[in-house]
Design an enzyme around this catalytic site. Structure first.
Site, PDB file in Angstrom:
ATOM      1  N   ARG A  68     -10.110  -5.884 -13.460  1.00 53.13           N
ATOM      2  CA  ARG A  68     -11.034  -6.436 -12.182  1.00 53.13           C
ATOM      3  C   ARG A  68     -12.078  -5.388 -12.087  1.00 53.13           C
ATOM      4  O   ARG A  68     -12.024  -4.345 -11.543  1.00 53.13           O
ATOM      5  CB  ARG A  68     -10.124  -6.926 -11.185  1.00 53.13           C
ATOM      6  CG  ARG A  68      -9.159  -7.582 -11.469  1.00 53.13           C
ATOM      7  CD  ARG A  68      -8.258  -7.785 -10.566  1.00 53.13           C
ATOM      8  NE  ARG A  68      -7.278  -6.350 -10.453  1.00 53.13           N
ATOM      9  CZ  ARG A  68      -6.382  -6.252  -9.465  1.00 53.13           C
ATOM     10  NH1 ARG A  68      -5.992  -7.106  -8.843  1.00 53.13           N
ATOM     11  NH2 ARG A  68      -5.738  -4.995  -9.510  1.00 53.13           N
ATOM     12  N   ARG A 101     -15.334  -2.876  -4.956  1.00 53.76           N
ATOM     13  CA  ARG A 101     -14.438  -3.574  -5.052  1.00 53.76           C
ATOM     14  C   ARG A 101     -14.199  -4.330  -6.400  1.00 53.76           C
ATOM     15  O   ARG A 101     -14.981  -5.284  -6.541  1.00 53.76           O
ATOM     16  CB  ARG A 101     -13.770  -4.558  -3.806  1.00 53.76           C
ATOM     17  CG  ARG A 101     -14.113  -3.983  -2.548  1.00 53.76           C
ATOM     18  CD  ARG A 101     -14.036  -4.816  -1.451  1.00 53.76           C
ATOM     19  NE  ARG A 101     -15.047  -5.603  -1.540  1.00 53.76           N
ATOM     20  CZ  ARG A 101     -15.308  -6.817  -0.377  1.00 53.76           C
ATOM     21  NH1 ARG A 101     -14.293  -6.946   0.449  1.00 53.76           N
ATOM     22  NH2 ARG A 101     -16.317  -7.360  -0.608  1.00 53.76           N
ATOM     23  N   LYS A 115      -8.875   2.040   3.480  1.00 53.10           N
ATOM     24  CA  LYS A 115      -8.541   0.716   3.664  1.00 53.10           C
ATOM     25  C   LYS A 115      -7.401   0.555   4.801  1.00 53.10           C
ATOM     26  O   LYS A 115      -6.608   1.481   4.717  1.00 53.10           O
ATOM     27  CB  LYS A 115      -7.955   0.308   2.174  1.00 53.10           C
ATOM     28  CG  LYS A 115      -7.213   1.016   1.467  1.00 53.10           C
ATOM     29  CD  LYS A 115      -7.189   0.554  -0.048  1.00 53.10           C
ATOM     30  CE  LYS A 115      -5.823   1.535  -0.853  1.00 53.10           C
ATOM     31  NZ  LYS A 115      -5.866   1.182  -2.261  1.00 53.10           N
ATOM     32  N   GLU A 145      -1.696   0.686  -6.091  1.00 51.53           N
ATOM     33  CA  GLU A 145      -0.865   0.118  -5.451  1.00 51.53           C
ATOM     34  C   GLU A 145       0.163  -0.504  -6.293  1.00 51.53           C
ATOM     35  O   GLU A 145       0.264  -0.580  -7.280  1.00 51.53           O
ATOM     36  CB  GLU A 145      -1.845  -1.249  -4.902  1.00 51.53           C
ATOM     37  CG  GLU A 145      -2.621  -0.806  -3.765  1.00 51.53           C
ATOM     38  CD  GLU A 145      -3.292  -2.074  -3.030  1.00 51.53           C
ATOM     39  OE1 GLU A 145      -2.775  -3.302  -3.182  1.00 51.53           O
ATOM     40  OE2 GLU A 145      -4.583  -1.897  -2.535  1.00 51.53           O
ATOM     41  N   ARG A 203      -4.776  -4.611 -13.292  1.00 53.57           N
ATOM     42  CA  ARG A 203      -3.382  -5.378 -12.872  1.00 53.57           C
ATOM     43  C   ARG A 203      -2.610  -5.237 -14.025  1.00 53.57           C
ATOM     44  O   ARG A 203      -2.681  -5.844 -15.022  1.00 53.57           O
ATOM     45  CB  ARG A 203      -3.686  -6.647 -12.165  1.00 53.57           C
ATOM     46  CG  ARG A 203      -2.530  -7.463 -11.959  1.00 53.57           C
ATOM     47  CD  ARG A 203      -1.312  -6.721 -11.165  1.00 53.57           C
ATOM     48  NE  ARG A 203      -1.540  -6.453  -9.948  1.00 53.57           N
ATOM     49  CZ  ARG A 203      -2.093  -7.392  -8.835  1.00 53.57           C
ATOM     50  NH1 ARG A 203      -1.657  -8.726  -9.213  1.00 53.57           N
ATOM     51  NH2 ARG A 203      -2.535  -6.780  -7.730  1.00 53.57           N
ATOM     52  N   ASP A 214      -1.435  -1.675  -9.654  1.00 54.63           N
ATOM     53  CA  ASP A 214      -2.786  -1.620  -9.984  1.00 54.63           C
ATOM     54  C   ASP A 214      -2.989  -0.220 -10.278  1.00 54.63           C
ATOM     55  O   ASP A 214      -2.633   0.946  -9.680  1.00 54.63           O
ATOM     56  CB  ASP A 214      -3.169  -1.911  -8.234  1.00 54.63           C
ATOM     57  CG  ASP A 214      -3.199  -3.438  -8.130  1.00 54.63           C
ATOM     58  OD1 ASP A 214      -3.160  -4.074  -8.858  1.00 54.63           O
ATOM     59  OD2 ASP A 214      -3.912  -3.733  -7.043  1.00 54.63           O
ATOM     60  N   ASN A 270       2.376  -3.928  -6.204  1.00 55.92           N
ATOM     61  CA  ASN A 270       2.226  -5.441  -5.368  1.00 55.92           C
ATOM     62  C   ASN A 270       3.658  -6.084  -5.736  1.00 55.92           C
ATOM     63  O   ASN A 270       3.970  -6.201  -6.973  1.00 55.92           O
ATOM     64  CB  ASN A 270       1.265  -6.272  -5.827  1.00 55.92           C
ATOM     65  CG  ASN A 270      -0.152  -5.385  -5.516  1.00 55.92           C
ATOM     66  OD1 ASN A 270      -0.700  -5.733  -4.627  1.00 55.92           O
ATOM     67  ND2 ASN A 270      -0.863  -4.771  -6.440  1.00 55.92           N
ATOM     68  N   LYS A 329       0.698  -1.248   0.103  1.00 53.84           N
ATOM     69  CA  LYS A 329      -0.076  -0.039   0.188  1.00 53.84           C
ATOM     70  C   LYS A 329       0.854   1.092   0.163  1.00 53.84           C
ATOM     71  O   LYS A 329       0.345   2.269  -0.695  1.00 53.84           O
ATOM     72  CB  LYS A 329      -0.888   0.011   1.090  1.00 53.84           C
ATOM     73  CG  LYS A 329      -1.880  -0.907   1.174  1.00 53.84           C
ATOM     74  CD  LYS A 329      -3.118  -1.140   0.316  1.00 53.84           C
ATOM     75  CE  LYS A 329      -4.031  -2.134   0.722  1.00 53.84           C
ATOM     76  NZ  LYS A 329      -3.667  -3.656   0.652  1.00 53.84           N
TER      77      LYS A 329
END
Length: 324
Positions: free
Chosen positions: A229, A237, A164, A285, A214, A277, A287, A129
């Site tokens: 997504r 979400r 979050k 984000e 992604r 992301d 990852n 994050k």
């Protein structure tokens, strides 16, 4: 090559979509030898090397059981990490204290000569994050705080928000608070535990309706397809684990700009595989622990993402051998 995957228990894999399985399948197809362990199987004792208690694997090509292991608990084989060609760290979040301890053991293995991907120090230095804070020009308005008053001021300035926890995964613990502020106090208390836990707050991006994309980086280079997504059924979400619909689409100019900005920087730090992301034109984000999306992109585009990753591992192993 001898490849050791440090991952969650193999029995928990959902191989129809698991990216670590896609890596293993691509490696096995080239004749590479596979081993696996979990972080709890890592051990170091003074006078000796970092060792993992591993299972030697062969893939069956069937749904269940999808692998055969030469060893079963508690009779796994001790394997010094410096004696395999590459250690691939693929443990899923949470990024908790035990995860950090595992990276320290893996960093000791590096000092002993092991090649670890992604590099353990880079994993620690890029919490998923918070890593975006280094790139403020690419992210939505963002606040990181424990303080409820800070969050209320941010809400007054930006209205529609996403809140979050810093240690969540798969969309867990994500809340949306609209302009009316309904339930903001209760949500903040839930997430920050009355000031004991830090929270991330971001301006809501309406482009989430077109998907939370992604983007995979392999050695700093973007895979040319993204997995969008898309939230379903009134959800905010897009995470697949939260019921989002996955749609594979080519990268946009903005996607490529973000990837080209971050890719060389992150690769130079030892992050061989990264999942960015992106919502609309904003990075949300970075990852680095166990980026996913391999199988979805491969099935929709025909591009063998697992093979691209193993290409990168082979190059890193060849470079490591040449440097010895």
């Amino acid at each position: 090559m001898d490849l050791l995957f440090v991952a969650d228990p193999l029995e928990s894999f959902k191989i129809a979509k698991d990216s670590t399985f896609a890596m293993m399948r691509a490696a096995a197809a080239r004749g590479h030898r596979l081993m696996a362990c979990t972080p709890r199987d890592l051990m170091w004792q003074s006078g000796g090397p970092v060792t993992a208690y591993v299972r030697d694997l062969s893939l069956t090509g069937t749904e269940a059981p999808w692998f055969q292991a030469a060893q079963q608990a508690p009779d796994e084989r001790p394997q010094p990490l410096a004696e395999v060609d590459a250690v691939i760290m693929r443990k899923d979040p949470p990024f908790d204290a035990e995860y950090l301890y595992a990276t320290h053991l893996l960093e000791q293995a590096e000092r002993e000569g092991a090649l670890v991907l992604n590099r353990p120090r880079a994993l620690r230095d890029h919490p998923e994050k918070l890593a975006i804070l280094e790139f403020p020009q690419l992210i939505p308005p963002t606040l990181v705080t424990r303080d409820a008053a800070d969050i209320r001021r941010f809400h007054a300035a930006h209205g529609d928000l996403i809140l979050k926890p810093l240690d969540g995964m798969g969309g867990m613990g994500i809340f949306r608070v609209r302009e009316d502020g309904l339930n903001l106090g209760s949500i903040v208390e839930t997430l920050n535990r009355h000031g004991a836990q830090t929270v991330m707050v971001q301006r809501f991006e309406p482009a989430i309706a077109q998907g939370d994309k992604r983007i995979l980086l392999i050695e700093g280079v973007a895979v040319p397809w993204a997995l969008a997504r898309i939230p379903q059924g009134g959800e905010v979400r897009g995470n697949l684990a939260a019921g989002g619909k996955g749609v594979v689409q080519p990268l946009t100019d903005t996607d490529r700009h973000i990837a080209e900005t971050l890719g060389p920087v992150l690769a130079a730090r030892g992050l061989t595989l990264v999942g960015l992301d992106v919502i609309g034109e904003r990075l949300t984000e970075i990852n680095v622990t166990s980026p996913t999306g391999f199988q979805e992109i491969t099935k929709a585009s025909g591009l063998d993402v697992g093979g691209l990753f193993i290409d990168a591992v082979e190059r890193r192993v060849q470079a490591a051998r040449a440097a010895r």
